[in-house]
Design a protein around this motif. Sequence first.
Motif: not given
Length: 257
Positions: A225-239
Amino acid sequence: MKIRILLILSLLGLFLNLNALETISVAATPVPQAEILEQIKPDLEKEGYKLVIKEFTDYVLPNLAVDSGEVDANFFQHTPYLEEFNKNKNTNLVKVASIHLEPMAVYSKKYKSLDDIKEGASIAIPNDPTNESRALDIIAQKCSLKFKNNGLKTPLDIIENPKKIRFIELKAAQLPRSLSDVDFAVINSNYALSANLNPIKDSIFTEDKNSPYANILVVKAGHENDPKIKALVKALQSDKVKQFILNKYHGSVLPAF
């Protein structure tokens, strides 16, 4: 003069901004993982993060790098491999997201179909436990192999082998180079792509699209749940990433989100 000063100040501000970005370091195999990660660098920069990609060409060091804290995450493996690694190496690494599937496929320079397999044929397969078992399951679909257990399999677990197939266990990265020396090779798509082999056009048999072996993003337990990991996941699972995968790999790599 004023314009020149403003330009210098602007460039200085950009330099300071880049240096102020928090770093996200990810260990990845070159193709397609590192290529996918390259696509999200600008998106993460907008969120205040600088993505650093460290490329590896084996399946052990990226997990050790995450476990030691050398990198924040890795992107190269599937869940069965991760579970086996944690058990054998006493690590506590966890999946945070599924990103893509690389169908494993069978290649040959001598035959056009697995139906042509002759008695005593040689087949090169990966030697790491999960991918070896995965490869044996693929060959079993065409060659009537039977095993003494339903868990992870090795050639030693074969109890019925009508074609008397000889299995040659190699490091996954060496499999493309083995093609001239064996009748068939079962190769992970990332290593096939690195060797300019297209899993759709060049293979003679491909893993079923419903395979459970999606490639995942992995971190050390406690950092999910580290903010940077959440940001990484969001970017990788993008359209954006989904479209890149579909357009770049033409079915040899598939989105898994």
